[in-house]
Each structure stands twice: as C-alpha cells, then as structure tokens.
Scaffold this motif. Structure first.
Motif, PDB file in Angstrom:
ATOM      1  N   ALA A 229       0.814  -1.124  -0.070  1.00  0.00           N
ATOM      2  CA  ALA A 229       0.096   0.209  -0.105  1.00  0.00           C
ATOM      3  C   ALA A 229       1.138   1.217   0.054  1.00  0.00           C
ATOM      4  O   ALA A 229       2.059   1.285   0.628  1.00  0.00           O
ATOM      5  CB  ALA A 229      -1.001   0.006   0.929  1.00  0.00           C
ATOM      6  N   GLU A 230       0.491   2.131  -0.653  1.00  0.00           N
ATOM      7  CA  GLU A 230       1.314   3.460  -1.038  1.00  0.00           C
ATOM      8  C   GLU A 230       0.465   4.789  -0.963  1.00  0.00           C
ATOM      9  O   GLU A 230      -0.700   4.494  -1.474  1.00  0.00           O
ATOM     10  CB  GLU A 230       2.221   3.353  -2.187  1.00  0.00           C
ATOM     11  CG  GLU A 230       3.263   2.106  -2.226  1.00  0.00           C
ATOM     12  CD  GLU A 230       3.682   2.005  -3.557  1.00  0.00           C
ATOM     13  OE1 GLU A 230       3.337   2.730  -4.395  1.00  0.00           O
ATOM     14  OE2 GLU A 230       4.579   1.073  -3.870  1.00  0.00           O
ATOM     15  N   HIS A 231       0.954   5.717  -0.601  1.00  0.00           N
ATOM     16  CA  HIS A 231       0.216   6.942  -0.766  1.00  0.00           C
ATOM     17  C   HIS A 231       0.413   7.491  -2.138  1.00  0.00           C
ATOM     18  O   HIS A 231       1.330   7.230  -2.730  1.00  0.00           O
ATOM     19  CB  HIS A 231       0.767   7.964   0.269  1.00  0.00           C
ATOM     20  CG  HIS A 231       0.726   7.717   1.686  1.00  0.00           C
ATOM     21  ND1 HIS A 231      -0.587   7.826   2.294  1.00  0.00           N
ATOM     22  CD2 HIS A 231       1.463   7.188   2.628  1.00  0.00           C
ATOM     23  CE1 HIS A 231      -0.430   7.311   3.485  1.00  0.00           C
ATOM     24  NE2 HIS A 231       0.560   7.133   3.707  1.00  0.00           N
ATOM     25  N   THR A 232      -0.399   8.238  -2.760  1.00  0.00           N
ATOM     26  CA  THR A 232      -0.802   8.888  -4.077  1.00  0.00           C
ATOM     27  C   THR A 232      -0.160  10.451  -3.724  1.00  0.00           C
ATOM     28  O   THR A 232      -0.303  10.798  -2.471  1.00  0.00           O
ATOM     29  CB  THR A 232      -2.192   8.785  -4.527  1.00  0.00           C
ATOM     30  OG1 THR A 232      -2.967   9.501  -3.757  1.00  0.00           O
ATOM     31  CG2 THR A 232      -2.430   7.140  -4.540  1.00  0.00           C
TER      32      THR A 232
ATOM     33  N   GLY B 234      -2.846  12.546  -2.018  1.00  0.00           N
ATOM     34  CA  GLY B 234      -2.998  12.353  -0.659  1.00  0.00           C
ATOM     35  C   GLY B 234      -3.773  11.107  -0.215  1.00  0.00           C
ATOM     36  O   GLY B 234      -4.087  10.871   0.946  1.00  0.00           O
ATOM     37  N   GLY B 235      -4.148  10.402  -1.284  1.00  0.00           N
ATOM     38  CA  GLY B 235      -5.029   9.237  -1.219  1.00  0.00           C
ATOM     39  C   GLY B 235      -4.018   7.876  -1.168  1.00  0.00           C
ATOM     40  O   GLY B 235      -2.696   8.111  -0.595  1.00  0.00           O
ATOM     41  N   LYS B 236      -4.489   6.860  -1.432  1.00  0.00           N
ATOM     42  CA  LYS B 236      -3.928   5.627  -1.362  1.00  0.00           C
ATOM     43  C   LYS B 236      -3.825   4.711  -2.501  1.00  0.00           C
ATOM     44  O   LYS B 236      -5.033   4.714  -3.151  1.00  0.00           O
ATOM     45  CB  LYS B 236      -3.904   4.858  -0.012  1.00  0.00           C
ATOM     46  CG  LYS B 236      -5.226   4.187   0.077  1.00  0.00           C
ATOM     47  CD  LYS B 236      -5.509   3.570   1.476  1.00  0.00           C
ATOM     48  CE  LYS B 236      -6.970   3.224   1.747  1.00  0.00           C
ATOM     49  NZ  LYS B 236      -7.834   4.084   1.872  1.00  0.00           N
ATOM     50  N   VAL B 237      -2.991   3.684  -2.836  1.00  0.00           N
ATOM     51  CA  VAL B 237      -3.290   2.811  -3.696  1.00  0.00           C
ATOM     52  C   VAL B 237      -2.540   1.571  -3.151  1.00  0.00           C
ATOM     53  O   VAL B 237      -1.635   1.438  -2.499  1.00  0.00           O
ATOM     54  CB  VAL B 237      -2.522   3.177  -5.193  1.00  0.00           C
ATOM     55  CG1 VAL B 237      -1.164   3.442  -5.101  1.00  0.00           C
ATOM     56  CG2 VAL B 237      -2.823   1.954  -6.177  1.00  0.00           C
ATOM     57  N   ILE B 238      -3.388   0.492  -3.317  1.00  0.00           N
ATOM     58  CA  ILE B 238      -3.211  -0.813  -2.726  1.00  0.00           C
ATOM     59  C   ILE B 238      -2.993  -1.726  -3.882  1.00  0.00           C
ATOM     60  O   ILE B 238      -3.944  -1.648  -4.677  1.00  0.00           O
ATOM     61  CB  ILE B 238      -4.209  -1.470  -1.789  1.00  0.00           C
ATOM     62  CG1 ILE B 238      -4.124  -0.264  -0.562  1.00  0.00           C
ATOM     63  CG2 ILE B 238      -3.663  -2.751  -1.085  1.00  0.00           C
ATOM     64  CD1 ILE B 238      -5.473  -0.631   0.403  1.00  0.00           C
TER      65      ILE B 238
END
Length: 184
Positions: free
Chosen positions: A165-168, A171-175
């Motif tokens: 999981a990483e921050h975009t 400010g969101g995230k991508v898993i």
C-alpha cells in the motif's frame, strides 16, 4: 464504470522483467509501450501486455462490476494466466474495492482499479482518495468481517507475488498486488 485503456508496461523493468515493486511499479504503469520500429533497438511488447484503468463510484454495485471488468479484460487480451491466478486476482479485486467502498467512500466518491500486465506477471491495484493505509487485522473467530486484507496478503503470498500500500500524490492511497502469470 468508465474504462480508460492505455497500452503500457515495459518487460525490462528494474528487477529483470520480474514483478514490479514500489515506485518502479507506479512508473511502469504510467509508461507507454515502446515497440520496435525499423532502426530502433528494444523489445516489442507481447500482444497481451498493457495497462488498463477502470473507474467507478464507491458504491456496493461497483464490486461485482470491477471483478467482471478484470475477468473480461484478461480474457479479451488473451493473457496466458492460470485459472488459479485469475481466481486469486478476482478475490483480491473484490476485497480491495469492497474496502474502498466501505471505508473510503466519504472522502473518495470514486474508486479506480488498474490492471497492468507484463510478460510474466499481472498487477491489480485499487486507488481511492482516503489518506489512511489499512492494516491487516488478526483473525478473530468472533468477527464476521474485517479480514479482507489478510485474505489479500495470503492469496498473494501463496501465488508467489507481492503486494503493498502506498500514498498517492494527491494524498490518497493505492493498494496493489502483483502475481506471476503461472503459479509457482
């Protein structure tokens, strides 16, 4: 559900064409395929390689739509993926989109699913605008839910893949989870 298709991916990634990880995975997903034209040096992509992105509202009905879209895409592109890997990918997509719908919809009215296919791997990712990264809960026999991320991690591990999981940038995230086309 909106589908944005862009041919992408590069079989010569930083880890020798293996599973893309971290920043390399994000960069690979953004690239366009560089085919070999007369006078150019470099490999042409295989017919099934590319990157496709689906967006849908963060509502319950998007879960089966995302699952069908991924299944249909793999079949339409002729990706040489085993039935076990397809099944695992579909469960992963279902769990990750469900998590976005249940836990991020207030801050993220849309969810994005991306499928990136390389020569030897397939990567699915789910992105939303919620800033908090989920944590895998321990198995609690008394709970009826809350173990989706554990399931994603276990499917990925058993298939010989990787997930993170990483921050975009917004400010969101991508898993994401990347699995080999053929199980180990």
């Amino acid at each position: 559900m909106t589908i944005e298709c862009s041919r992408g991916g590069d079989r010569t990634m930083d880890n020798g064409g293996g599973v893309p990880t971290g920043q390399a995975a994000q960069e690979t997903a953004q690239e366009t395929v560089r085919g070999t034209a007369p006078g150019q040096i470099g490999p042409s992509p295989l017919p099934y390689e590319g990157v496709w992105r689906f967006t849908a509202p963060a509502v319950d009905s998007s879960v089966p739509q995302a699952r069908r879209a991924v299944r249909d895409l793999l079949a339409r592109q002729g990706v040489p993926v085993s039935d076990d890997v397809v099944h695992g990918l579909l469960v992963i997509v279902s769990e990750l989109v469900t998590n976005s719908v249940r836990h991020a919809a207030l801050l993220s009215p849309m969810v994005a699913v991306e499928v990136a296919v390389g020569a030897e791997w397939v990567r699915v990712s789910v992105e939303d605008n919620h800033p908090y990264r989920p944590k895998a809960l321990e198995a609690d026999q008394g709970q009826t839910g809350g173990r989706g991320l554990l399931l994603v991690l276990e499917i990925t591990r058993e298939a010989g893949g990787v997930c993170d999981a990483e921050h975009t940038a917004n400010g969101g995230k991508v898993i994401w989870a990347a699995l080999p086309l053929s199980p180990p």
